[in-house]
Design a protein around this motif. Structure first.
Motif, short mmCIF file in Angstrom:
data_model
loop_
_atom_site.label_atom_id
_atom_site.label_comp_id
_atom_site.label_asym_id
_atom_site.label_seq_id
_atom_site.Cartn_x
_atom_site.Cartn_y
_atom_site.Cartn_z
N HIS A 280 26.56 6.15 -43.31
CA HIS A 280 26.96 6.99 -42.18
C HIS A 280 26.89 8.47 -42.56
O HIS A 280 26.42 9.30 -41.78
N LEU A 281 27.39 8.82 -43.74
CA LEU A 281 27.39 10.22 -44.15
C LEU A 281 25.97 10.77 -44.31
O LEU A 281 25.77 11.99 -44.20
N ALA A 282 25.01 9.90 -44.55
CA ALA A 282 23.62 10.32 -44.71
C ALA A 282 22.84 10.30 -43.40
O ALA A 282 21.64 10.58 -43.40
N SER A 283 23.50 10.00 -42.28
CA SER A 283 22.82 9.84 -40.99
C SER A 283 23.00 11.09 -40.13
O SER A 283 24.11 11.39 -39.68
N PRO A 284 21.91 11.80 -39.86
CA PRO A 284 22.04 13.07 -39.13
C PRO A 284 22.32 12.92 -37.63
O PRO A 284 22.67 13.91 -36.98
N SER A 285 22.18 11.73 -37.08
CA SER A 285 22.37 11.57 -35.64
C SER A 285 23.83 11.37 -35.26
O SER A 285 24.14 11.22 -34.07
N VAL A 286 24.73 11.35 -36.24
CA VAL A 286 26.15 11.23 -35.94
C VAL A 286 26.94 12.34 -36.63
O VAL A 286 26.57 12.80 -37.71
N GLU A 287 28.01 12.76 -35.98
CA GLU A 287 28.96 13.69 -36.58
C GLU A 287 30.19 12.89 -36.99
O GLU A 287 30.85 12.28 -36.14
N ILE A 288 30.49 12.87 -38.27
CA ILE A 288 31.68 12.18 -38.74
C ILE A 288 32.86 13.12 -38.55
O ILE A 288 33.01 14.10 -39.27
N ALA A 289 33.70 12.79 -37.57
CA ALA A 289 34.81 13.67 -37.23
C ALA A 289 36.01 13.46 -38.14
O ALA A 289 36.79 14.39 -38.37
N LEU A 290 36.19 12.24 -38.65
CA LEU A 290 37.37 11.92 -39.44
C LEU A 290 37.11 10.63 -40.21
O LEU A 290 36.46 9.72 -39.70
N ILE A 291 37.61 10.56 -41.43
CA ILE A 291 37.55 9.34 -42.24
C ILE A 291 38.98 8.94 -42.57
O ILE A 291 39.75 9.74 -43.11
N VAL A 292 39.33 7.71 -42.24
CA VAL A 292 40.67 7.18 -42.51
C VAL A 292 40.56 6.09 -43.56
O VAL A 292 39.82 5.12 -43.39
N GLY A 293 41.28 6.26 -44.66
CA GLY A 293 41.38 5.22 -45.67
C GLY A 293 42.50 4.26 -45.29
O GLY A 293 43.64 4.69 -45.07
N SER A 294 42.20 2.98 -45.19
CA SER A 294 43.19 2.03 -44.68
C SER A 294 43.65 1.04 -45.75
O SER A 294 43.03 0.88 -46.80
N HIS A 295 44.74 0.36 -45.43
CA HIS A 295 45.37 -0.57 -46.37
C HIS A 295 44.72 -1.94 -46.32
O HIS A 295 43.92 -2.25 -45.42
N LEU A 296 45.08 -2.76 -47.28
CA LEU A 296 44.66 -4.16 -47.36
C LEU A 296 45.89 -5.04 -47.14
O LEU A 296 46.94 -4.56 -46.73
N ILE B 235 35.66 7.07 -38.78
CA ILE B 235 35.48 5.92 -39.67
C ILE B 235 36.83 5.51 -40.22
O ILE B 235 37.60 6.34 -40.71
N ASP B 236 37.12 4.22 -40.16
CA ASP B 236 38.38 3.67 -40.66
C ASP B 236 38.05 2.43 -41.47
O ASP B 236 37.54 1.45 -40.93
N ASN B 237 38.31 2.49 -42.78
CA ASN B 237 37.93 1.35 -43.62
C ASN B 237 38.79 1.25 -44.87
O ASN B 237 39.35 2.25 -45.33
N ASP B 238 38.86 0.03 -45.40
CA ASP B 238 39.63 -0.24 -46.62
C ASP B 238 38.72 0.01 -47.83
O ASP B 238 38.31 -0.93 -48.51
N ALA C 113 46.00 2.53 -49.14
CA ALA C 113 45.38 3.49 -48.23
C ALA C 113 45.06 4.80 -48.95
O ALA C 113 44.01 5.40 -48.75
N GLN C 114 45.98 5.24 -49.80
CA GLN C 114 45.73 6.45 -50.58
C GLN C 114 44.54 6.26 -51.50
O GLN C 114 43.69 7.16 -51.63
N HIS C 115 44.45 5.10 -52.13
CA HIS C 115 43.31 4.83 -53.01
C HIS C 115 42.02 4.79 -52.21
O HIS C 115 40.96 5.24 -52.68
N ALA C 116 42.07 4.26 -50.98
CA ALA C 116 40.89 4.24 -50.12
C ALA C 116 40.43 5.66 -49.80
O ALA C 116 39.23 5.97 -49.84
N ALA C 117 41.37 6.53 -49.49
CA ALA C 117 41.03 7.93 -49.20
C ALA C 117 40.44 8.60 -50.44
O ALA C 117 39.49 9.39 -50.34
N GLU C 118 40.97 8.29 -51.60
CA GLU C 118 40.45 8.85 -52.84
C GLU C 118 39.02 8.38 -53.11
O GLU C 118 38.19 9.14 -53.61
N ARG C 119 38.73 7.12 -52.77
CA ARG C 119 37.38 6.60 -52.95
C ARG C 119 36.41 7.32 -52.01
O ARG C 119 35.26 7.59 -52.38
#
Length: 346
Positions: free
Chosen positions: A60-76, A43-46, A89-95
Motif C-alpha cells: 500500500h505504501l508503495a502504491s501511488p494511486s492511494v493516499e494513506i491517511a492513517l495507519i492504526v496498529g491493532s491488538h491480537l 489502514i488497520d492491522n495487527d 497494538a503498540q508493537h504493531a505501531a512500532e513495526r
C-alpha cells in the motif's frame, strides 16, 4: 552462495529495463508523477502478528494511486503466540514505523496504536485516541476521493469510532479480511463451523459493525483469503530485487516457520498473504469505471453475527460485497514490481 550475495546479482527490473535502486529516467519519473491518488485509505492491522500485514502495508505504501491517511496498529488475542505481551497494538505501531523507515519514504503517514484489548460488551470506555483520529479523518471534506477503511485483523477501532460518531458510516467503506465462509456460495463444499480468526480477536466489535452500523462492507471471508497463496520459492525470487526491504519481509515469513516448527507444526513451502487483497480492492482498481473488476464478488444482504462469530440464519440488512476470488496474478506481480523499485532496494 549466501542468499544476500545471490540477491545482489539480480538487479534488473524485468520489462521496465530499470536497474534496481537506480534513479528513474525522466520519462519514467513523468509516468509515475501522472499517477495521483484516487482513494484515501485508513489502514488497520495487527502488524505485530502474522507478517502478511507487513506485506500489505509495504505494498500500500508503495502504491501511488492511494493516499494513506492513517495507519492504526491493532491488538491480537490475549497471550497470542505471535506476541503474548500487553502492548500488542503498540508493537504493531512500532513495526509500521520500522517498515516505513526501511522504505525511506518521502512522507510517512500518521501512525497510531489502537486499544490493547477487545471492546467490552458493556460498551464502557470504547473511545480511544485511535478511534478519535479515525472520526477526524472520516469527517474531512474530500468529496472527490472515496475513503476506504482497510482492516486486516479486528474491527475494534472502527466499531469504537462509529459509536463515537455514527456519521462516519456513510463516509467510508470497510474492506475487511475476516469472517466465516458463506456456505450458500460454495455448495457441495463441506462447511466449516469453527470461528474465524480475525472475528474472534474482537467478537463484540465484529457484531457491532455487522449488526448495528450502517457501514458498507467489502468482505474477503476465510475461504477466499486462504487462497491468496504464494510459494516460498516465489517469495525468494520476487523479493530478491527489493534489497533490504525484500530481505526484511522474507525474514518475517521465515521467523513464523521457525516459530511454528518449535511448536511441532511444519508449515510446508507456501504462505498465505491473506491481507494483500486490501491492496487489490483499493489501489489496484480498474482504470475506467474504477472498481475491483478483476476479482469476483457477489452482493448479498449483510448478515448478523452471533456471539460465536457465525452468521444468523434469515438475517439480512444493507447490501455487502462478498469476494469469492482475488486476482492474485495482479496482486503479486504488482507487489514485487513496486517493492523492487523502492528506495530500500538500493
Amino acid at each position: 552462495m549466501p542468499l544476500m550475495q545471490n540477491w545482489a546479482r539480480r538487479r534488473v527490473l524485468g520489462g521496465l529495463g530499470l536497474t534496481c535502486g537506480a534513479a528513474l529516467a525522466p520519462w519514467q519519473q513523468a509516468a509515475l508523477a501522472a499517477i495521483t491518488p484516487r482513494q484515501r485509505i485508513i489502514i488497520d492491522n495487527d502488524l505485530g502478528g502474522d507478517p502478511d500485514g507487513l506485506f500489505q502495508l509495504a505494498h500500500h505504501l508503495a502504491s501511488p494511486s492511494v493516499e494513506i491517511a492513517l495507519i492504526v496498529g491493532s491488538h491480537l488475542h490475549e497471550k497470542e503466540p505471535f506476541d503474548g505481551s500487553a502492548q500488542q497494538a503498540q508493537h504493531a505501531a512500532e513495526r509500521a514505523q520500522e517498515l516505513a523507515g526501511l522504505m525511506r519514504l518521502d512522507h510517512v503517514p500518521p501512525i497510531v496504536a489502537g486499544r490493547e484489548k477487545a471492546l467490552g460488551p458493556d460498551r464502557a470506555g470504547w473511545t480511544s485516541p485511535a478511534s478519535q483520529r479515525i472520526v477526524a479523518e472520516a469527517l474531512k471534506a474530500d468529496s472527490h476521493r472515496p475513503l476506504f477503511y482497510a482492516a486486516g485483523a479486528s474491527l475494534t477501532e472502527l466499531a469504537a469510532a462509529h459509536r463515537l460518531d455514527p456519521r462516519i458510516g456513510k463516509l467510508l467503506k470497510l474492506a475487511w479480511i475476516g469472517g466465516m465462509e458463506h456456505p450458500e456460495l460454495n455448495p457441495g463444499v463441506p462447511a466449516r463451523t469453527d470461528p474465524e480468526y480475525n472475528t474472534t480477536i474482537d467478537i463484540t466489535a465484529a457484531r457491532y459493525i455487522f449488526n448495528e452500523s450502517d457501514i458498507e462492507i467489502w468482505q474477503v471471508p476465510r475461504d477466499t483469503y486462504r487462497r491468496v497463496l504464494i510459494s516460498h520459492a516465489e517469495l525468494e525470487q520476487g523479493l530478491a530485487p527489493a534489497g533490504r526491504l525484500g530481505a526484511f519481509l522474507l525474514a518475517q515469513v521465515d521467523r513464523i516457520g521457525t516459530l511454528a516448527g518449535g511448536a511441532g507444526l511444519n508449515i510446508g513451502e507456501t504462505y498465505i498473504l491473506g491481507d494483500s487483497p486490501l491492496v487489490t480492492l483499493t489501489a489496484l482498481q480498474s482504470s475506467f469505471e474504477a472498481d475491483s473488476s478483476s476479482s469476483d464478488y457477489v452482493v448479498k444482504p449483510t448478515p448478523s453475527i452471533d456471539d460465536k462469530g457465525a452468521y444468523v440464519p434469515g438475517s439480512g440488512g444493507r447490501p455487502m460485497r462478498v469476494y469469492r476470488s482475488i486476482d492474485t496474478r495482479l496482486t503479486f506481480a504488482d507487489m514485487f514490481a513496486k517493492l523492487a523499485r523502492s528506495k530500500a532496494a538500493a
